[in-house]
Design an enzyme around this catalytic site. Structure first.
Site, PDB file in Angstrom:
ATOM      1  N   GLY A   1       0.805  -1.209   0.000  1.00 23.94           N
ATOM      2  CA  GLY A   1       0.000   0.000   0.000  1.00 23.94           C
ATOM      3  C   GLY A   1       0.843   1.266   0.000  1.00 23.94           C
TER       4      GLY A   1
ATOM      5  N   ASN B   1      -7.898   3.914   8.833  1.00 23.75           N
ATOM      6  CA  ASN B   1      -7.325   2.762   9.519  1.00 23.75           C
ATOM      7  C   ASN B   1      -7.481   2.809  11.036  1.00 23.75           C
ATOM      8  OD1 ASN B   1      -5.460   4.867   8.485  1.00 23.75           O
ATOM      9  ND2 ASN B   1      -4.036   3.973   9.944  1.00 23.75           N
TER      10      ASN B   1
ATOM     11  N   HIS C   1      -1.730  -7.661   2.424  1.00 20.45           N
ATOM     12  CA  HIS C   1      -1.731  -8.221   3.783  1.00 20.45           C
ATOM     13  C   HIS C   1      -2.866  -7.694   4.667  1.00 20.45           C
ATOM     14  CE1 HIS C   1       0.230  -5.091   6.470  1.00 20.45           C
ATOM     15  NE2 HIS C   1       0.529  -4.577   5.305  1.00 20.45           N
TER      16      HIS C   1
ATOM     17  N   CYS D   1       2.192   2.912  13.478  1.00 20.96           N
ATOM     18  CA  CYS D   1       3.311   3.820  13.223  1.00 20.96           C
ATOM     19  C   CYS D   1       3.454   4.865  14.318  1.00 20.96           C
ATOM     20  CB  CYS D   1       3.103   4.532  11.885  1.00 20.96           C
ATOM     21  SG  CYS D   1       2.388   3.475  10.651  1.00 20.96           S
TER      22      CYS D   1
HETATM   23  C1  LIG Z   1      -1.585  -0.494   6.107  1.00 24.00           C
HETATM   24  C2  LIG Z   1      -1.944   0.756   5.394  1.00 24.00           C
HETATM   25  C3  LIG Z   1      -1.087   1.309   4.427  1.00 24.00           C
HETATM   26  C4  LIG Z   1       0.270   0.736   4.136  1.00 24.00           C
HETATM   27  O1  LIG Z   1       0.202  -0.488   3.451  1.00 24.00           O
HETATM   28  P1  LIG Z   1       1.495  -1.426   3.407  1.00 24.00           P
HETATM   29  O2  LIG Z   1       1.123  -2.513   2.468  1.00 24.00           O
HETATM   30  O3  LIG Z   1       1.709  -1.913   4.790  1.00 24.00           O
HETATM   31  O4  LIG Z   1       2.618  -0.594   2.887  1.00 24.00           O
HETATM   32  C5  LIG Z   1      -1.499   2.448   3.767  1.00 24.00           C
HETATM   33  N1  LIG Z   1      -2.687   3.015   4.020  1.00 24.00           N
HETATM   34  C6  LIG Z   1      -3.542   2.513   4.934  1.00 24.00           C
HETATM   35  C7  LIG Z   1      -4.852   3.184   5.162  1.00 24.00           C
HETATM   36  C8  LIG Z   1      -3.194   1.377   5.657  1.00 24.00           C
HETATM   37  O5  LIG Z   1      -4.039   0.899   6.572  1.00 24.00           O
END
Ligand SMILES: *Cc1c(COP(=O)(O)O)cnc(C)c1O
Length: 394
Positions: A71, A152, A202, A325
């Site tokens: 992502g 998130n 994931h 994070c």
């Molecule tokens: C987890 C997440 C990401 C990052 O995705 P990764 O595959 O871990 O790099 C970006 N945006 C949101 C909203 C997320 O929940």
């Protein structure tokens, strides 16, 4: 002791069907997809099959799907790419929301240092952007609107279709970070007027390090990685064949069971809200209707979120307070501050993100241990003592 995984917004368990589909490409089917012999072409076909699976779920053409490492990469690519396209036309203004993931926010703050201006839209108390605010913010200089599909931390779902329609009308590119939404809520990129969309494997039972960017045909995004001709030459490097195959299987599996999953998971989530709301001096974060099926987010006054997590961990519960994070830093979550919470309230946040594997027993275990933990932490808290003193005076 019972083990309860309630942090599906951080990552999910890999589905057995995904593992099964991946194994052949890590064992006998190790050919390079770019090789011309049949052994390589079999891997190539597997990738193209996965690309079709992603396209089918998103409602786009297979040629509009680019696989990435996740992502964050898709977010960086879409935003930087749109900024470069904008700058070529002298348009250096970008609109976003205050509650984006750091993959978006940190990319934007770098662009600000490079001369772009960014408008950060309010999300109000319910955690939702107002379409009229997007409209007011758009100028002749605007090259991109990037607003996440679902948050998130607090799970709120944004009016994506309406924002998309507005951007289309104004001729501004529209990107959405749909990492939390894909696989969990129905998305149709064409009907929702989305130009670019980021997803991550994931977060829906594929493996870590897999993802994709949907980029509408006709948008000439700058290549992300120079090299070979993989991903139409836009993102070079030998493909993660097993990971991509797994992502295709996972997104298909999620789409097939979306309605029943949403029904089951949201019922568990509501049971959690009902139980946890009985704790005094608590509040639910974000809109109660327009939110992801599995997202629970609450604040408990007089409680320190990190301690709450440690005590829950001792009871076998994996939870989060805000985004992974920000854990470990003393600043409260930017998302909770954006919905108007005071620092001390935002510190007492708890996010539980449920998935398809969770059961009623899991929820009942959490509800059995949570009130006692909150009480213990409050008994040790000078802040709580202060809150109580003030109440007694009143
Ligand atoms: C987890 C997440 C990401 C990052 O995705 P990764 O595959 O871990 O790099 C970006 N945006 C949101 C909203 C997320 O929940």
């Amino acid at each position: 002791m019972r083990f309860v995984y309630a942090d599906n917004a951080a990552t999910t368990k890999v589905s057995p069907k995904v593992v099964e589909a991946m194994i052949p490409y890590m064992t006998e089917g190790y050919g390079n997809p770019s090789s011309l012999y049949a052994f390589g072409q079999k891997a190539h076909r597997a990738i193209e099959n996965a690309r079709q699976q992603v396209a089918d779920v998103l409602g786009c053409d297979k040629g509009e799907v680019y696989f990435t490492s996740g992502g964050s990469e898709a977010d960086n690519w879409a935003i930087r790419g749109a900024a470069i396209l904008g700058a070529k036309k002298g348009k250096k203004h970008i609109i976003t929301s205050k509650i984006e993931h750091h993959a978006v926010l940190h990319t934007l703050s770098k662009l600000e240092k490079e001369g772009f201006t960014v408008t950060y839209l309010d999300v109000y108390e319910n955690g939702i952007v107002k379409v009229e605010d997007v409209e007011k913010a758009i100028t002749d200089e605007t090259c991109l609107v990037t607003v996440m599909y679902a948050n998130n931390e607090i799970g709120t779902i944004q009016p994506i279709k309406e924002i998309g329609a507005l951007c289309k009308e104004k001729g501004v590119l529209f990107h959405t970070d749909a990492v939390q939404a894909v696989g969990h809520v129905k998305i149709d990129v064409k009907a929702e007027n989305i130009d670019m969309l980021s997803l991550s494997g994931h977060k829906f039972h594929a493996v870590k390090g897999t993802g994709a960017l949907y980029c509408r045909k006709g948008i000439r995004l700058e290549n992300l990685i120079e090299g070979g001709s993989q991903e139409s030459g836009r993102r070079a490097g030998t493909e993660n064949v097993p990971g991509i195959v797994g992502l295709g299987v996972a997104i298909t599996e999620m789409a097939e069971h979306m309605e029943e999953n949403a029904e089951k998971v949201s019922a568990l989530r509501d049971r959690l809200f009902e139980g946890a709301s009985k704790i005094s001096h608590s509040r639910i974060n974000g809109d109660t209707e327009k939110r992801l099926p599995g997202n629970f987010s609450m604040c408990f006054e007089g409680v320190e979120g990190e301690s709450l997590l440690l005590y829950l961990d001792m009871q076998g519960v994996c939870a989060s307070s805000g985004s992974a994070c920000t854990s470990g830093s003393l600043d409260p979550s930017h998302v909770l501050l954006a919905i108007g919470l005071k620092h001390e309230v935002a510190h007492g946040s708890l996010r539980l993100s449920l998935g398809e594997e969770n059961t009623q027993e899991d929820v009942d275990h959490i509800l059995q241990v949570l009130p006692g933990i909150v009480e213990r932490l409050r008994n040790m808290s000078p802040l709580w003592e202060h809150i109580m003193e003030n109440e007694n005076k009143a």
